[in-house]
Motif scaffolding. Sequence first.
Motif, PDB file in Angstrom:
ATOM      1  N   ALA A   1       0.827  -1.210   0.000  1.00  0.00           N
ATOM      2  CA  ALA A   1       0.000   0.000   0.000  1.00  0.00           C
ATOM      3  C   ALA A   1       0.861   1.260   0.000  1.00  0.00           C
ATOM      4  O   ALA A   1       0.556   2.233  -0.686  1.00  0.00           O
ATOM      5  CB  ALA A   1      -0.927  -0.001   1.213  1.00  0.00           C
ATOM      6  N   THR A   2       1.959   1.273   0.763  1.00  0.00           N
ATOM      7  CA  THR A   2       2.815   2.452   0.838  1.00  0.00           C
ATOM      8  C   THR A   2       3.461   2.743  -0.503  1.00  0.00           C
ATOM      9  O   THR A   2       3.494   3.886  -0.968  1.00  0.00           O
ATOM     10  CB  THR A   2       3.902   2.258   1.904  1.00  0.00           C
ATOM     11  N   ALA A   3       3.974   1.696  -1.153  1.00  0.00           N
ATOM     12  CA  ALA A   3       4.619   1.874  -2.451  1.00  0.00           C
ATOM     13  C   ALA A   3       3.635   2.383  -3.490  1.00  0.00           C
ATOM     14  O   ALA A   3       3.958   3.234  -4.318  1.00  0.00           O
ATOM     15  CB  ALA A   3       5.240   0.553  -2.912  1.00  0.00           C
ATOM     16  N   VAL A   4       2.411   1.857  -3.443  1.00  0.00           N
ATOM     17  CA  VAL A   4       1.390   2.289  -4.389  1.00  0.00           C
ATOM     18  C   VAL A   4       1.038   3.749  -4.187  1.00  0.00           C
ATOM     19  O   VAL A   4       0.872   4.505  -5.137  1.00  0.00           O
ATOM     20  CB  VAL A   4       0.124   1.409  -4.256  1.00  0.00           C
TER      21      VAL A   4
ATOM     22  N   SER B   1       3.658  10.345  -7.589  1.00  0.00           N
ATOM     23  CA  SER B   1       4.599  10.672  -8.659  1.00  0.00           C
ATOM     24  C   SER B   1       3.913  10.740 -10.015  1.00  0.00           C
ATOM     25  O   SER B   1       4.245  11.577 -10.845  1.00  0.00           O
ATOM     26  CB  SER B   1       5.731   9.640  -8.692  1.00  0.00           C
ATOM     27  N   PHE B   2       2.921   9.867 -10.240  1.00  0.00           N
ATOM     28  CA  PHE B   2       2.240   9.857 -11.529  1.00  0.00           C
ATOM     29  C   PHE B   2       1.246  10.997 -11.666  1.00  0.00           C
ATOM     30  O   PHE B   2       0.936  11.413 -12.772  1.00  0.00           O
ATOM     31  CB  PHE B   2       1.510   8.510 -11.725  1.00  0.00           C
ATOM     32  N   SER B   3       0.719  11.492 -10.568  1.00  0.00           N
ATOM     33  CA  SER B   3      -0.318  12.531 -10.634  1.00  0.00           C
ATOM     34  C   SER B   3       0.246  13.936 -10.447  1.00  0.00           C
ATOM     35  O   SER B   3      -0.518  14.900 -10.442  1.00  0.00           O
ATOM     36  CB  SER B   3      -1.381  12.268  -9.566  1.00  0.00           C
ATOM     37  N   THR B   4       1.558  14.070 -10.310  1.00  0.00           N
ATOM     38  CA  THR B   4       2.166  15.385 -10.136  1.00  0.00           C
ATOM     39  C   THR B   4       1.940  16.238 -11.382  1.00  0.00           C
ATOM     40  O   THR B   4       2.199  15.805 -12.500  1.00  0.00           O
ATOM     41  CB  THR B   4       3.677  15.252  -9.879  1.00  0.00           C
ATOM     42  N   THR B   5       1.428  17.438 -11.183  1.00  0.00           N
ATOM     43  CA  THR B   5       1.129  18.326 -12.307  1.00  0.00           C
ATOM     44  C   THR B   5       2.370  19.121 -12.711  1.00  0.00           C
ATOM     45  O   THR B   5       3.389  19.111 -12.014  1.00  0.00           O
ATOM     46  CB  THR B   5       0.000  19.300 -11.943  1.00  0.00           C
ATOM     47  N   ILE B   6       2.286  19.798 -13.851  1.00  0.00           N
ATOM     48  CA  ILE B   6       3.402  20.596 -14.350  1.00  0.00           C
ATOM     49  C   ILE B   6       3.567  21.834 -13.459  1.00  0.00           C
ATOM     50  O   ILE B   6       2.624  22.626 -13.334  1.00  0.00           O
ATOM     51  CB  ILE B   6       3.154  21.038 -15.803  1.00  0.00           C
TER      52      ILE B   6
ATOM     53  N   ALA C   1       0.553  -4.275 -27.568  1.00  0.00           N
ATOM     54  CA  ALA C   1       0.136  -4.806 -26.263  1.00  0.00           C
ATOM     55  C   ALA C   1       0.871  -4.098 -25.134  1.00  0.00           C
ATOM     56  O   ALA C   1       0.284  -3.807 -24.079  1.00  0.00           O
ATOM     57  CB  ALA C   1       0.395  -6.306 -26.208  1.00  0.00           C
ATOM     58  N   GLY C   2       2.162  -3.800 -25.358  1.00  0.00           N
ATOM     59  CA  GLY C   2       2.927  -3.091 -24.340  1.00  0.00           C
ATOM     60  C   GLY C   2       2.367  -1.704 -24.061  1.00  0.00           C
ATOM     61  O   GLY C   2       2.261  -1.280 -22.907  1.00  0.00           O
ATOM     62  N   ILE C   3       1.991  -0.995 -25.132  1.00  0.00           N
ATOM     63  CA  ILE C   3       1.402   0.335 -24.968  1.00  0.00           C
ATOM     64  C   ILE C   3       0.056   0.241 -24.239  1.00  0.00           C
ATOM     65  O   ILE C   3      -0.258   1.068 -23.377  1.00  0.00           O
ATOM     66  CB  ILE C   3       1.241   1.019 -26.339  1.00  0.00           C
ATOM     67  N   ALA C   4      -0.731  -0.786 -24.568  1.00  0.00           N
ATOM     68  CA  ALA C   4      -2.000  -0.994 -23.860  1.00  0.00           C
ATOM     69  C   ALA C   4      -1.747  -1.254 -22.381  1.00  0.00           C
ATOM     70  O   ALA C   4      -2.513  -0.801 -21.514  1.00  0.00           O
ATOM     71  CB  ALA C   4      -2.757  -2.158 -24.484  1.00  0.00           C
ATOM     72  N   GLY C   5      -0.664  -1.988 -22.077  1.00  0.00           N
ATOM     73  CA  GLY C   5      -0.318  -2.241 -20.681  1.00  0.00           C
ATOM     74  C   GLY C   5       0.019  -0.963 -19.927  1.00  0.00           C
ATOM     75  O   GLY C   5      -0.313  -0.815 -18.745  1.00  0.00           O
ATOM     76  N   ILE C   6       0.675  -0.029 -20.615  1.00  0.00           N
ATOM     77  CA  ILE C   6       0.965   1.264 -19.994  1.00  0.00           C
ATOM     78  C   ILE C   6      -0.344   1.994 -19.684  1.00  0.00           C
ATOM     79  O   ILE C   6      -0.475   2.665 -18.660  1.00  0.00           O
ATOM     80  CB  ILE C   6       1.865   2.111 -20.907  1.00  0.00           C
ATOM     81  N   GLY C   7      -1.334   1.844 -20.586  1.00  0.00           N
ATOM     82  CA  GLY C   7      -2.654   2.436 -20.327  1.00  0.00           C
ATOM     83  C   GLY C   7      -3.282   1.864 -19.072  1.00  0.00           C
ATOM     84  O   GLY C   7      -3.881   2.589 -18.268  1.00  0.00           O
ATOM     85  N   GLY C   8      -3.153   0.546 -18.880  1.00  0.00           N
ATOM     86  CA  GLY C   8      -3.672  -0.074 -17.662  1.00  0.00           C
ATOM     87  C   GLY C   8      -2.949   0.415 -16.422  1.00  0.00           C
ATOM     88  O   GLY C   8      -3.562   0.644 -15.369  1.00  0.00           O
ATOM     89  N   MET C   9      -1.645   0.606 -16.537  1.00  0.00           N
ATOM     90  CA  MET C   9      -0.862   1.134 -15.418  1.00  0.00           C
ATOM     91  C   MET C   9      -1.315   2.549 -15.070  1.00  0.00           C
ATOM     92  O   MET C   9      -1.445   2.902 -13.891  1.00  0.00           O
ATOM     93  CB  MET C   9       0.617   1.132 -15.784  1.00  0.00           C
ATOM     94  N   PHE C  10      -1.587   3.355 -16.109  1.00  0.00           N
ATOM     95  CA  PHE C  10      -2.086   4.716 -15.878  1.00  0.00           C
ATOM     96  C   PHE C  10      -3.407   4.691 -15.118  1.00  0.00           C
ATOM     97  O   PHE C  10      -3.631   5.482 -14.207  1.00  0.00           O
ATOM     98  CB  PHE C  10      -2.257   5.437 -17.213  1.00  0.00           C
TER      99      PHE C  10
ATOM    100  N   VAL D   1      -4.537   2.523 -12.980  1.00  0.00           N
ATOM    101  CA  VAL D   1      -4.362   2.181 -11.568  1.00  0.00           C
ATOM    102  C   VAL D   1      -3.610   3.273 -10.811  1.00  0.00           C
ATOM    103  O   VAL D   1      -4.026   3.689  -9.729  1.00  0.00           O
ATOM    104  CB  VAL D   1      -3.619   0.836 -11.428  1.00  0.00           C
ATOM    105  N   LEU D   2      -2.511   3.761 -11.388  1.00  0.00           N
ATOM    106  CA  LEU D   2      -1.623   4.650 -10.645  1.00  0.00           C
ATOM    107  C   LEU D   2      -1.984   6.124 -10.729  1.00  0.00           C
ATOM    108  O   LEU D   2      -1.500   6.919  -9.938  1.00  0.00           O
ATOM    109  CB  LEU D   2      -0.185   4.455 -11.122  1.00  0.00           C
ATOM    110  N   ASP D   3      -2.832   6.505 -11.666  1.00  0.00           N
ATOM    111  CA  ASP D   3      -3.224   7.917 -11.775  1.00  0.00           C
ATOM    112  C   ASP D   3      -4.734   8.045 -11.659  1.00  0.00           C
ATOM    113  O   ASP D   3      -5.259   8.560 -10.679  1.00  0.00           O
ATOM    114  CB  ASP D   3      -2.729   8.498 -13.099  1.00  0.00           C
ATOM    115  N   PHE D   4      -5.446   7.538 -12.651  1.00  0.00           N
ATOM    116  CA  PHE D   4      -6.902   7.653 -12.650  1.00  0.00           C
ATOM    117  C   PHE D   4      -7.515   6.967 -11.438  1.00  0.00           C
ATOM    118  O   PHE D   4      -8.454   7.477 -10.823  1.00  0.00           O
ATOM    119  CB  PHE D   4      -7.446   7.032 -13.939  1.00  0.00           C
ATOM    120  N   GLY D   5      -6.997   5.797 -11.065  1.00  0.00           N
ATOM    121  CA  GLY D   5      -7.518   5.055  -9.915  1.00  0.00           C
ATOM    122  C   GLY D   5      -6.891   5.446  -8.599  1.00  0.00           C
ATOM    123  O   GLY D   5      -7.105   4.789  -7.578  1.00  0.00           O
ATOM    124  N   LYS D   6      -6.063   6.487  -8.596  1.00  0.00           N
ATOM    125  CA  LYS D   6      -5.432   7.021  -7.394  1.00  0.00           C
ATOM    126  C   LYS D   6      -4.598   5.971  -6.661  1.00  0.00           C
ATOM    127  O   LYS D   6      -4.558   5.924  -5.433  1.00  0.00           O
ATOM    128  CB  LYS D   6      -6.481   7.628  -6.447  1.00  0.00           C
TER     129      LYS D   6
END
Length: 200
Positions: A52-55, A61-66, A138-147, A149-154
Amino acid sequence: SAFALSCVMGFIYSVLTVSLRANQNVTGLAITIFGVGVGKFFGTFILDGATATAVEKAYRSFSTTIPGLSGIPYVGKILFSYGFMVYAGIALAVVLYMFLNKTRTGLNLRAVGENPATADAAGINVTRYKYLAAIIGAGIAGIGGMFYVLDFGKGMWVTQNNIEALGWLAVALVIFSKWNPVKAIWGSILFGLLSWAYAY
């Protein structure tokens, strides 16, 4: 790791559909169902608190704005209040558009997708192009899934309103954009606005 594991699934898909000539739709559906099951299994493990801490750190880090730009009144909130993956995705779509339409390799890939027999007659290695396209795609789609979880899904794997819902929406977007990366950008904005309107 999301990119690498998705590439592995793309390779499996390629072996089944290109080399063994299995039905593409059935194979894709089977791999999708398998991926959903694996994702839910490990997602539940993460939610149990093991990482949980790592997530949470990854989400920040993924949601940091410009810096600076996100603070501009009105415009900043609309255009610059997102994590870097949003802008990376738009840039990737533009690069892919240029690649598919302005380079020899990209034009060969389009020829393979549109008419494999003609491409083969022209001396293009159809099998190699199919493998590379499926694996990298498929790799690019996997990056979408990562996004998701780590950004959209907080940073949390949500088992209600599941990730596969947006996955099927991505499939619809591909069809809607007629396989054009730039049209996919505008389609994503449209789909996003509709999703936002539905939520509010």
